[in-house]
Design a protein around this motif. Structure first.
Motif, PDB file in Angstrom:
ATOM      1  N   THR A 139     102.775 140.601  73.919  1.00  0.00           N
ATOM      2  CA  THR A 139     103.813 141.207  74.760  1.00  0.00           C
ATOM      3  C   THR A 139     104.392 142.450  74.093  1.00  0.00           C
ATOM      4  OG1 THR A 139     105.487 139.778  73.769  1.00  0.00           O
ATOM      5  CG2 THR A 139     104.416 138.984  75.768  1.00  0.00           C
ATOM      6  N   ASP A 174     109.576 137.123  71.440  1.00  0.00           N
ATOM      7  CA  ASP A 174     108.757 137.812  72.430  1.00  0.00           C
ATOM      8  C   ASP A 174     109.479 137.929  73.762  1.00  0.00           C
ATOM      9  OD1 ASP A 174     106.768 137.981  70.562  1.00  0.00           O
ATOM     10  OD2 ASP A 174     105.521 136.396  71.425  1.00  0.00           O
ATOM     11  N   SER A 205     106.847 140.099  79.015  1.00  0.00           N
ATOM     12  CA  SER A 205     105.996 141.159  79.571  1.00  0.00           C
ATOM     13  C   SER A 205     104.519 140.760  79.551  1.00  0.00           C
ATOM     14  CB  SER A 205     106.177 142.456  78.780  1.00  0.00           C
ATOM     15  OG  SER A 205     105.321 142.494  77.656  1.00  0.00           O
ATOM     16  N   THR A 259     100.474 142.027  78.732  1.00  0.00           N
ATOM     17  CA  THR A 259      99.847 142.728  77.611  1.00  0.00           C
ATOM     18  C   THR A 259      99.320 144.084  78.076  1.00  0.00           C
ATOM     19  OG1 THR A 259      99.195 140.626  76.616  1.00  0.00           O
ATOM     20  CG2 THR A 259      98.032 142.597  75.857  1.00  0.00           C
TER      21      THR A 259
END
Length: 266
Positions: A156, A180, A183, A185
C-alpha cells in the motif's frame, strides 16, 4: 406597470441582497485556491537537509529540477551510506490540504536499505531543518509514507509513519512506528496523486482518488524519543498544531510533478 420609483427600489433591494452572495462566492473561491509550492523551474522556496550535512547543502545534487519535475537522484553517490534527506518548504502550515503527484523511477542507490525500495514520503507538522541535528535521519514529524509496488504482492501507499511522534486512532494512543493504509498497490513508473488533509491537532486524513485510506487524530510529540525530547526541552508544545512540510530522499529515485496546497479555515 410599476413606477420608476418602485423599480429603483426593487433594484436597490436586489443589489443589497445579491452583492453579499456574490462576495461570499468570491471569498469561497479564493479560499479554495490551490497554491503551487513547486514552480516547475527551480527549487526556490525550498531548503535541503541531508544527513551529515548542514541545511542548504544539497550533497550530490540530490534534489534537482529536470524537465519541469522535482527529481531525487543519486547518480553522484558512490553509495547511499544512510544519507537520508529531506527538502523543506519555507513556510509552516496548520490547516490545509496538500496535493502531491509522484512516481518512482530507475534503480535504487547502491547499499540503500531494502525497506527503502520505492520509498519516499510527505512529512507534515514537522520541525524546521535548522532545528535538526547534523546526523539526524528524519525530522520529527508525521510521515505520509509513499511506496511503490514490487513485481508481485500487495504494498500500500499513503501509509503512516511517526518519527518522534504519536497519534490517536480509534480513541487510543497509537505507538507503533508505521501502519498501512487501505490503498491499492501502485506498480511501475505510473504517476500517483496523494492528498493529505491536515486540520491542526484535530484530524489528518490520507486521500487517494477521492477516497480516505487512513485517518487519525491528535498528532503529538513522543516524549520518549531523543529527537522529540530536544524540541520539548526547547519549549515545543506536546500537541502538534502546525509545522513544516518536506519531501524525502530515502535511496530510490523519485519525481514530483505537482506539489500544491489549499489553505483551510481553522
Amino acid at each position: 406597470m410599476k413606477s420608476a420609483s418602485a423599480l429603483a427600489a426593487g433594484l436597490s433591494l436586489c443589489l443589497s441582497l445579491c452583492l453579499p452572495l456574490a462576495l461570499s462566492a468570491e471569498d469561497t473561491k479564493a479560499a479554495e485556491k490551490w497554491i503551487p509550492l513547486f514552480n516547475g523551474k527551480n527549487l526556490d522556496g525550498w531548503t535541503v537537509k541531508i544527513r551529515g550535512y548542514e541545511p542548504g547543502d544539497n550533497f550530490g545534487n540530490t534534489f534537482r529540477v529536470e524537465d519541469g519535475l522535482m527529481t531525487v537522484n543519486y547518480d553522484q553517490y558512490d553509495e547511499f551510506d544512510e544519507k537520508f534527506g529531506h527538502i523543506f518548504y519555507k513556510d509552516s502550515f496548520s490547516h490545509y490540504i496538500i496535493r502531491v503527484e509522484y512516481r518512482f523511477i530507475g534503480e535504487q542507490a547502491k547499499k540503500g536499505p531494502g525497506w527503502a525500495f520505492r520509498n519516499s514520503g510527505i512529512m507534515v507538522h514537522g520541525q524546521s531543518p535548522e532545528s535538526m541535528s547534523l546526523d539526524q535521519r528524519f525530522p520529527v514529524s508525521i510521515e505520509v509514507q509513499l511506496l511503490g509496488g514490487r513485481a508481485t504482492g500487495k504494498r500500500t501507499t499513503a501509509n503512516l509513519c511517526t518519527p518522534g511522534t504519536h497519534v490517536v486512532m480509534d480513541g487510543k494512543l497509537f505507538k507503533p512506528h508505521c501502519i498501512d493504509s487501505s490503498s491499492k498497490t501502485y506498480r511501475g513508473d505510473q504517476w500517483v496523486t496523494v492528498e493529505v488533509e491536515v486540520k491542526g491537532n484535530q484530524i489528518i486524513k490520507h486521500i487517494i482518488d477521492g477516497e480516505t485510506v487512513l485517518s487519525y487524530t491528535k498528532p503529538q510529540l513522543d516524549p520518549s524519543d531523543a529527537d522529540a525530547q530536544k524540541l520539548i526541552q526547547a519549549g515545543a508544545p506536546l500537541m502538534l498544531e502546525k509545522g513544516t512540510i518536506s519531501l524525502q530522499s530515502e535511496s530510490h529515485p523519485v519525481q514530483f510533478r505537482k506539489v500544491e496546497l489549499r489553505k483551510l479555515a481553522p
